[in-house]
Scaffold this motif. Structure first.
Motif, PDB file in Angstrom:
ATOM      1  N   VAL A   1      45.215 103.569 -83.114  1.00 40.28           N
ATOM      2  CA  VAL A   1      44.626 103.630 -81.784  1.00 40.28           C
ATOM      3  C   VAL A   1      43.318 104.398 -81.883  1.00 40.28           C
ATOM      4  O   VAL A   1      43.127 105.203 -82.805  1.00 40.28           O
ATOM      5  CB  VAL A   1      45.618 104.297 -80.792  1.00 40.28           C
ATOM      6  N   ARG A   2      42.407 104.099 -80.992  1.00 43.71           N
ATOM      7  CA  ARG A   2      41.149 104.856 -80.931  1.00 43.71           C
ATOM      8  C   ARG A   2      41.156 105.673 -79.639  1.00 43.71           C
ATOM      9  O   ARG A   2      41.525 105.155 -78.571  1.00 43.71           O
ATOM     10  CB  ARG A   2      39.950 103.916 -80.950  1.00 43.71           C
ATOM     11  N   ALA A   3      40.764 106.924 -79.753  1.00 42.13           N
ATOM     12  CA  ALA A   3      40.733 107.798 -78.576  1.00 42.13           C
ATOM     13  C   ALA A   3      39.303 108.255 -78.313  1.00 42.13           C
ATOM     14  O   ALA A   3      38.518 108.441 -79.244  1.00 42.13           O
ATOM     15  CB  ALA A   3      41.620 109.016 -78.798  1.00 42.13           C
ATOM     16  N   ARG A   4      38.987 108.405 -77.056  1.00 41.31           N
ATOM     17  CA  ARG A   4      37.754 109.092 -76.683  1.00 41.31           C
ATOM     18  C   ARG A   4      38.160 110.397 -76.014  1.00 41.31           C
ATOM     19  O   ARG A   4      38.891 110.389 -75.010  1.00 41.31           O
ATOM     20  CB  ARG A   4      36.913 108.256 -75.721  1.00 41.31           C
TER      21      ARG A   4
ATOM     22  N   THR B   1      43.111 100.081 -78.325  1.00 32.50           N
ATOM     23  CA  THR B   1      43.690  99.672 -79.604  1.00 32.50           C
ATOM     24  C   THR B   1      42.590  99.042 -80.469  1.00 32.50           C
ATOM     25  O   THR B   1      41.513  98.707 -79.954  1.00 32.50           O
ATOM     26  CB  THR B   1      44.806  98.651 -79.371  1.00 32.50           C
ATOM     27  N   PRO B   2      42.858  98.845 -81.758  1.00 36.87           N
ATOM     28  CA  PRO B   2      41.858  98.163 -82.590  1.00 36.87           C
ATOM     29  C   PRO B   2      41.495  96.783 -82.043  1.00 36.87           C
ATOM     30  O   PRO B   2      40.377  96.312 -82.238  1.00 36.87           O
ATOM     31  CB  PRO B   2      42.555  98.062 -83.951  1.00 36.87           C
ATOM     32  N   GLY B   3      42.420  96.148 -81.345  1.00 35.84           N
ATOM     33  CA  GLY B   3      42.138  94.846 -80.754  1.00 35.84           C
ATOM     34  C   GLY B   3      41.403  94.930 -79.430  1.00 35.84           C
ATOM     35  O   GLY B   3      41.138  93.904 -78.799  1.00 35.84           O
ATOM     36  N   GLY B   4      41.117  96.145 -78.991  1.00 36.09           N
ATOM     37  CA  GLY B   4      40.353  96.333 -77.753  1.00 36.09           C
ATOM     38  C   GLY B   4      41.192  96.416 -76.498  1.00 36.09           C
ATOM     39  O   GLY B   4      40.656  96.441 -75.386  1.00 36.09           O
ATOM     40  N   ALA B   5      42.510  96.454 -76.630  1.00 37.77           N
ATOM     41  CA  ALA B   5      43.368  96.528 -75.441  1.00 37.77           C
ATOM     42  C   ALA B   5      43.410  97.953 -74.897  1.00 37.77           C
ATOM     43  O   ALA B   5      43.334  98.918 -75.650  1.00 37.77           O
ATOM     44  CB  ALA B   5      44.772  96.057 -75.789  1.00 37.77           C
ATOM     45  N   ARG B   6      43.501  98.037 -73.582  1.00 35.02           N
ATOM     46  CA  ARG B   6      43.662  99.337 -72.913  1.00 35.02           C
ATOM     47  C   ARG B   6      45.069  99.426 -72.316  1.00 35.02           C
ATOM     48  O   ARG B   6      45.663  98.421 -71.978  1.00 35.02           O
ATOM     49  CB  ARG B   6      42.650  99.469 -71.763  1.00 35.02           C
ATOM     50  N   PHE B   7      45.543 100.639 -72.173  1.00 35.85           N
ATOM     51  CA  PHE B   7      46.834 100.854 -71.525  1.00 35.85           C
ATOM     52  C   PHE B   7      46.634 100.642 -70.021  1.00 35.85           C
ATOM     53  O   PHE B   7      45.935 101.408 -69.365  1.00 35.85           O
ATOM     54  CB  PHE B   7      47.352 102.262 -71.793  1.00 35.85           C
ATOM     55  N   ARG B   8      47.243  99.610 -69.479  1.00 35.06           N
ATOM     56  CA  ARG B   8      47.006  99.285 -68.071  1.00 35.06           C
ATOM     57  C   ARG B   8      48.273  99.359 -67.219  1.00 35.06           C
ATOM     58  O   ARG B   8      48.209  99.685 -66.054  1.00 35.06           O
ATOM     59  CB  ARG B   8      46.414  97.880 -67.947  1.00 35.06           C
ATOM     60  N   ARG B   9      49.408  99.021 -67.810  1.00 40.41           N
ATOM     61  CA  ARG B   9      50.631  98.943 -67.001  1.00 40.41           C
ATOM     62  C   ARG B   9      51.557 100.114 -67.268  1.00 40.41           C
ATOM     63  O   ARG B   9      52.715 100.092 -66.861  1.00 40.41           O
ATOM     64  CB  ARG B   9      51.357  97.635 -67.298  1.00 40.41           C
ATOM     65  N   VAL B  10      51.059 101.088 -67.998  1.00 37.26           N
ATOM     66  CA  VAL B  10      51.859 102.276 -68.314  1.00 37.26           C
ATOM     67  C   VAL B  10      50.996 103.518 -68.066  1.00 37.26           C
ATOM     68  O   VAL B  10      49.773 103.434 -68.004  1.00 37.26           O
ATOM     69  CB  VAL B  10      52.322 102.273 -69.792  1.00 37.26           C
TER      70      VAL B  10
END
Lengths: 156, 161
Positions: free
Chosen positions: A89-92, A45-54
Motif C-alpha cells: 500500500v502507499r500512504a501519504r 493501493t499499487p493499482g490505484g484503488a482507494r479505501f471507499r467502503r470501509v
C-alpha cells in the motif's frame, strides 16, 4: 490555491481518482512516531484503488505503524481486497508518500500489545487486560468487521 | 395555468410518495433514518440479555412531531437494557433527551419504552467492556472512560410507567 487546498486535503484526488501527490520518501522509516496524530493521512493501493467502503485509521505504538480497517457493512472494498492480496500500500502522511508493506495481523499476540494505546487514543478509555477476541461466545457475530495491518517501509 | 396545475400535481405526488416511503417501514437502513417502526408490539421482557446476539436495533423518536427512526447499537448488562452513542451529538440523542418516550424494534418486535440518560460513571465503566467485546471484539478485564476524553452518552431503558 483552491485546487492546492483540495489536493492537500485529498478531496480532489478522492473525487477524481487521481494518484496521491507528494514527495516520495525513498529511505526506510524505522520510527513512525511522527505520524501519531497526523491528520493528512491517505492510502492507495499499487493499482490505484482507494479505501471507499470501509473506515481506515492509523495507529502508532512503540514506533510501529498500524493500519486499521473496519466496516459495519458487508460490502466488498476494492482497496482492501487488493491490500489483502498484494500486501502493499502507499500512504501519504503529512504531505509525503511512503511505499509500505502491509502485513495482516490476525493473532492476538500481535494485536494485544497495541490495544491499550488504541483504546486510549481512539475511544478515550483506560483499560486493563485488553485482548483480541473477535468471536466471543456471548456476542455471536455482532462485531464490526475489522482488519489490522502492520505497515513497514518497502521502498521500491 | 394548465402547466402550473400539472407541476403542482407532480409535487403533490412526490410528497405523497415521500410520505408513503417515510411511514412505509422501509427505513431506517444503515445510516439512513426512517419513520414509523412497524411491527408487532410486545410487552417488554424482564431480561434483555437476548439482545447480546443482536448487533443492531431500531429506535423511534419524534422529529417535529413526526416519527423518526434510526439504527443503533444496543447493550445489555445484568438483564437491563442500554442504548449507547459514541458521539453525543447525534440527532436521536437530543430527541430522546427532549422526549424520553421511545419505541424500539428488536428482531422485528416493537417495544414501547422510556429512556433516561445516565451520567453515572460507574455505569459507564460497567458498560465499557460490553461495548468493546460486543462490537469491537476486544475483551478487557476492566475499562474506564477518561474524563473529558470521550463524548459518548448512555441511556438506561425502562418500560413506560
Amino acid at each position: 490555491m483552491i485546487r492546492g487546498a483540495l489536493v492537500a486535503l485529498g478531496v480532489l484526488a478522492l473525487a477524481c481518482g487521481s494518484p496521491l501527490e507528494g514527495e516520495l520518501v525513498s529511505e526506510p522509516v524505522r520510527d513512525w512516531s511522527f505520524a501519531r496524530g497526523a491528520e493528512d493521512v491517505a492510502f492507495e493501493t499499487p493499482g490505484g484503488a482507494r479505501f471507499r467502503r470501509v473506515l481506515v485509521d492509523t495507529h502508532v505504538h512503540g514506533g510501529k505503524l498500524y493500519l486499521l480497517v473496519s466496516t459495519i457493512f458487508s460490502a466488498e472494498d476494492a482497496a482492501l481486497n487488493e491490500t489483502l492480496a498484494s500486501g502493499r500500500v502507499r500512504a501519504r502522511i503529512a504531505g509525503k508518500l511512503y511505499d509500505l508493506r502491509a502485513t495482516r495481523l490476525e493473532r492476538a499476540e500481535d494485536i494485544d500489545p497495541f490495544l491499550p494505546s488504541l483504546l486510549r487514543e481512539t475511544m478515550g478509555m483506560e483499560s486493563e487486560g485488553a485482548r483480541w477476541d473477535p468471536l466471543p461466545d456471548r456476542y455471536p457475530g455482532t462485531q464490526m468487521r475489522r482488519w489490522f495491518f502492520l505497515l513497514e517501509s518497502d521502498p521500491r | 395555468m394548465g402547466r402550473a396545475l400539472r407541476f403542482l400535481r407532480w409535487v403533490l405526488l412526490l410528497v405523497l410518495v415521500a410520505l408513503v416511503v417515510w411511514f412505509g417501514g422501509l427505513g431506517p437502513y444503515g445510516f439512513a433514518p426512517g419513520g414509523y417502526l412497524w411491527g408487532e408490539v410486545r410487552e417488554p421482557p424482564a431480561d434483555w440479555s437476548f439482545t447480546d446476539a443482536i448487533p443492531e436495533i431500531q429506535l423511534e423518536t419524534r422529529l417535529f412531531g413526526l416519527p423518526y427512526s434510526v439504527t443503533i447499537w444496543v447493550m445489555s448488562q445484568g438483564g437491563r437494557l442500554f442504548l449507547g452513542a459514541i458521539e453525543c451529538d447525534r440527532v436521536w440523542v437530543d430527541q430522546v433527551k427532549a422526549d424520553p418516550e421511545i419505541r424500539l424494534r428488536v428482531d422485528g418486535r416493537v417495544y414501547e419504552m422510556r429512556a433516561e440518560i445516565s451520567t453515572d460513571r460507574a455505569l459507564g465503566a460497567a458498560l465499557a467492556p460490553v461495548l468493546l467485546h460486543k462490537y469491537l471484539g476486544i475483551a478487557v478485564d476492566s475499562a474506564n472512560w477518561i474524563p473529558g476524553e470521550n463524548t459518548g452518552c448512555v441511556f438506561r431503558v425502562r418500560p413506560r410507567a
